[in-house]
Design a protein around this motif. Structure first.
Motif, PDB file in Angstrom:
ATOM      1  N   ASP A   1      -9.957  -7.370  -0.383  1.00  0.00           N
ATOM      2  CA  ASP A   1     -11.049  -6.462  -0.189  1.00  0.00           C
ATOM      3  C   ASP A   1     -11.993  -6.617  -1.129  1.00  0.00           C
ATOM      4  OD1 ASP A   1      -9.959  -6.376   2.339  1.00  0.00           O
ATOM      5  OD2 ASP A   1      -9.324  -4.506   1.859  1.00  0.00           O
ATOM      6  N   ILE A   2     -11.418  -6.438  -2.623  1.00  0.00           N
ATOM      7  CA  ILE A   2     -12.403  -6.104  -3.504  1.00  0.00           C
ATOM      8  C   ILE A   2     -13.119  -7.293  -3.873  1.00  0.00           C
ATOM      9  CG2 ILE A   2     -12.239  -5.786  -6.351  1.00  0.00           C
ATOM     10  CD1 ILE A   2      -9.764  -3.961  -5.755  1.00  0.00           C
ATOM     11  N   CYS A   3     -12.471  -8.553  -3.865  1.00  0.00           N
ATOM     12  CA  CYS A   3     -13.453  -9.693  -4.213  1.00  0.00           C
ATOM     13  C   CYS A   3     -14.294 -10.208  -3.064  1.00  0.00           C
ATOM     14  CB  CYS A   3     -12.270 -10.887  -4.418  1.00  0.00           C
ATOM     15  SG  CYS A   3     -11.400 -10.876  -6.087  1.00  0.00           S
ATOM     16  N   GLU A   4     -13.947  -9.967  -1.808  1.00  0.00           N
ATOM     17  CA  GLU A   4     -14.869 -10.265  -0.600  1.00  0.00           C
ATOM     18  C   GLU A   4     -16.191  -9.216  -1.061  1.00  0.00           C
ATOM     19  OE1 GLU A   4     -15.030 -12.275   1.919  1.00  0.00           O
ATOM     20  OE2 GLU A   4     -13.517 -13.278   1.043  1.00  0.00           O
ATOM     21  N   ILE A   5     -15.804  -8.153  -1.177  1.00  0.00           N
ATOM     22  CA  ILE A   5     -17.111  -7.428  -1.426  1.00  0.00           C
ATOM     23  C   ILE A   5     -18.015  -7.707  -2.660  1.00  0.00           C
ATOM     24  CG2 ILE A   5     -17.876  -4.744  -2.255  1.00  0.00           C
ATOM     25  CD1 ILE A   5     -15.339  -4.063  -0.601  1.00  0.00           C
ATOM     26  N   ARG A   6     -17.304  -8.051  -3.885  1.00  0.00           N
ATOM     27  CA  ARG A   6     -17.895  -8.485  -4.896  1.00  0.00           C
ATOM     28  C   ARG A   6     -18.716  -9.826  -4.622  1.00  0.00           C
ATOM     29  NH1 ARG A   6     -14.490  -9.563  -9.962  1.00  0.00           N
ATOM     30  NH2 ARG A   6     -16.906 -10.220 -10.579  1.00  0.00           N
TER      31      ARG A   6
ATOM     32  N   LYS B   1       6.758  16.012  -5.680  1.00  0.00           N
ATOM     33  CA  LYS B   1       7.087  15.881  -7.297  1.00  0.00           C
ATOM     34  C   LYS B   1       5.969  15.910  -8.142  1.00  0.00           C
ATOM     35  CE  LYS B   1      11.482  14.160  -5.836  1.00  0.00           C
ATOM     36  NZ  LYS B   1      12.514  12.755  -5.870  1.00  0.00           N
ATOM     37  N   GLY B   2       4.752  15.602  -7.890  1.00  0.00           N
ATOM     38  CA  GLY B   2       3.636  15.141  -8.833  1.00  0.00           C
ATOM     39  C   GLY B   2       2.668  14.296  -8.217  1.00  0.00           C
ATOM     40  N   VAL B   3       2.199  13.492  -8.946  1.00  0.00           N
ATOM     41  CA  VAL B   3       1.294  12.714  -8.192  1.00  0.00           C
ATOM     42  C   VAL B   3       1.935  11.111  -8.332  1.00  0.00           C
ATOM     43  CG1 VAL B   3      -0.919  13.691  -8.376  1.00  0.00           C
ATOM     44  CG2 VAL B   3      -0.030  12.366 -10.243  1.00  0.00           C
ATOM     45  N   LYS B   4       1.962  10.246  -7.469  1.00  0.00           N
ATOM     46  CA  LYS B   4       2.281   9.152  -7.581  1.00  0.00           C
ATOM     47  C   LYS B   4       1.250   7.778  -7.731  1.00  0.00           C
ATOM     48  CE  LYS B   4       4.254   6.981  -3.963  1.00  0.00           C
ATOM     49  NZ  LYS B   4       5.340   6.873  -2.751  1.00  0.00           N
ATOM     50  N   VAL B   5       1.534   6.828  -8.718  1.00  0.00           N
ATOM     51  CA  VAL B   5       0.760   5.821  -8.883  1.00  0.00           C
ATOM     52  C   VAL B   5       0.772   4.829  -7.737  1.00  0.00           C
ATOM     53  CG1 VAL B   5       0.281   3.764 -10.501  1.00  0.00           C
ATOM     54  CG2 VAL B   5       1.077   6.318 -11.574  1.00  0.00           C
ATOM     55  N   ILE B   6      -0.407   4.586  -7.242  1.00  0.00           N
ATOM     56  CA  ILE B   6      -0.522   3.623  -6.444  1.00  0.00           C
ATOM     57  C   ILE B   6      -1.174   2.393  -7.083  1.00  0.00           C
ATOM     58  CG2 ILE B   6      -1.753   2.904  -4.296  1.00  0.00           C
ATOM     59  CD1 ILE B   6      -2.357   5.635  -3.621  1.00  0.00           C
ATOM     60  N   GLY B   7      -2.329   2.368  -7.824  1.00  0.00           N
ATOM     61  CA  GLY B   7      -2.690   1.235  -8.710  1.00  0.00           C
ATOM     62  C   GLY B   7      -3.372   0.088  -7.701  1.00  0.00           C
ATOM     63  N   ILE B   8      -3.556  -0.953  -8.069  1.00  0.00           N
ATOM     64  CA  ILE B   8      -4.114  -1.947  -7.340  1.00  0.00           C
ATOM     65  C   ILE B   8      -3.159  -3.020  -6.941  1.00  0.00           C
ATOM     66  CG2 ILE B   8      -5.931  -3.707  -7.293  1.00  0.00           C
ATOM     67  CD1 ILE B   8      -7.168  -0.965  -7.060  1.00  0.00           C
ATOM     68  N   GLN B   9      -2.891  -3.400  -6.032  1.00  0.00           N
ATOM     69  CA  GLN B   9      -1.797  -4.462  -5.522  1.00  0.00           C
ATOM     70  C   GLN B   9      -2.602  -5.598  -5.062  1.00  0.00           C
ATOM     71  OE1 GLN B   9       1.584  -3.915  -6.276  1.00  0.00           O
ATOM     72  NE2 GLN B   9       0.452  -2.376  -7.622  1.00  0.00           N
ATOM     73  N   LEU B  10      -1.907  -6.740  -4.775  1.00  0.00           N
ATOM     74  CA  LEU B  10      -2.537  -8.056  -4.358  1.00  0.00           C
ATOM     75  C   LEU B  10      -3.178  -7.937  -3.089  1.00  0.00           C
ATOM     76  CD1 LEU B  10       0.346 -10.561  -5.393  1.00  0.00           C
ATOM     77  CD2 LEU B  10      -2.107 -10.277  -6.414  1.00  0.00           C
ATOM     78  N   PRO B  11      -2.697  -7.103  -1.999  1.00  0.00           N
ATOM     79  CA  PRO B  11      -3.420  -6.807  -1.001  1.00  0.00           C
ATOM     80  C   PRO B  11      -4.925  -6.303  -1.164  1.00  0.00           C
ATOM     81  CG  PRO B  11      -1.195  -6.236  -0.590  1.00  0.00           C
ATOM     82  CD  PRO B  11      -1.370  -6.590  -2.104  1.00  0.00           C
TER      83      PRO B  11
END
Length: 213
Positions: free
Chosen positions: A79-84, A65-75
């Motif tokens: 990962d992001i903070c561990e890398i940072r 139908k198009g593109v669906k938003v995923i965004g950034i979720q709590l899970p």
């Protein structure tokens, strides 16, 4: 001053990325090239290019139908903070070892501005000055590779950082942490700057996960 030409596709990408990361588009919302083209007043070609890049960033996914938003979720936050924590701690160490005294005046100015907005309780301006503090760290560490890696990760937490600064206790804590990092860098104590930066990101992560914003 270096001037960089920004293409229409780049502008569309930047705007859509900002809207997705700030929560304008909710997870699961479907976006179409036609509607985006009409809303943004551009042809479908730059829209298509921007959507392709957003899919590479894993912020959207293609559907029938198009593109669906995923965004950034709590899970994703873990990962992001561990890398940072690993990389930004090293970046702060490098700033302490490599930046000139003149360079550090810019970092001190960012912290002083953060203190001003903390006293005013201006969460929107705090979000911007917080971003500025980290961007200066990335710029002064002396590694374009590190900068290119960390900036997108920091940007992906936009929605959660903005919500976090609406809580005065976290805003005050973040200011103190930035002040401590600045002092360690000014004292040329790379080890302490690294440890304090890791602690700062760890505390930010815990604040986000605790509130579940």
């Amino acid at each position: 001053m270096e001037h960089k030409m920004i293409s229409i596709a780049d502008q569309v990408f930047d705007e859509l990325e900002r809207e997705i990361l700030s929560g304008v588009y909710e997870r699961g919302e479907v976006l179409t090239e036609i509607k985006l083209s009409e809303r943004m007043g551009v042809s479908r070609t730059p829209i298509r290019e921007a959507l392709r890049r957003l899919e590479q960033e894993r912020l959207i996914e293609s559907t029938s139908k198009g593109v669906k938003v995923i965004g950034i979720q709590l899970p994703d936050i873990e990962d992001i903070c561990e890398i940072r924590m690993r990389l930004e701690g090293l970046a702060a160490r490098w700033v302490a070892e490599r930046a000139t005294d003149e360079d550090l005046k810019e970092l001190q100015s960012a912290v002083e501005l953060q203190e001003f907005y903390t006293q005013k309780g201006d969460s929107e301006s705090l979000k911007n000055t917080d971003s500025r503090f980290h961007q200066i760290i990335y710029a002064l560490c002396g590694s374009p590779t590190m900068r290119d890696t960390l900036e997108p990760l920091h940007r992906k937490l936009l929605k959660y950082r903005k919500a976090s600064f609406s809580f005065p206790e976290r805003a005050q804590q973040s200011l103190r942490e930035h002040q401590d990092i600045l002092t360690a860098i000014q004292n040329r104590n790379g080890k302490e700057a690294e440890e304090l930066t890791i602690l700062h990101i760890k505390n930010a992560k815990e604040s986000i996960l605790k509130r579940g914003n």
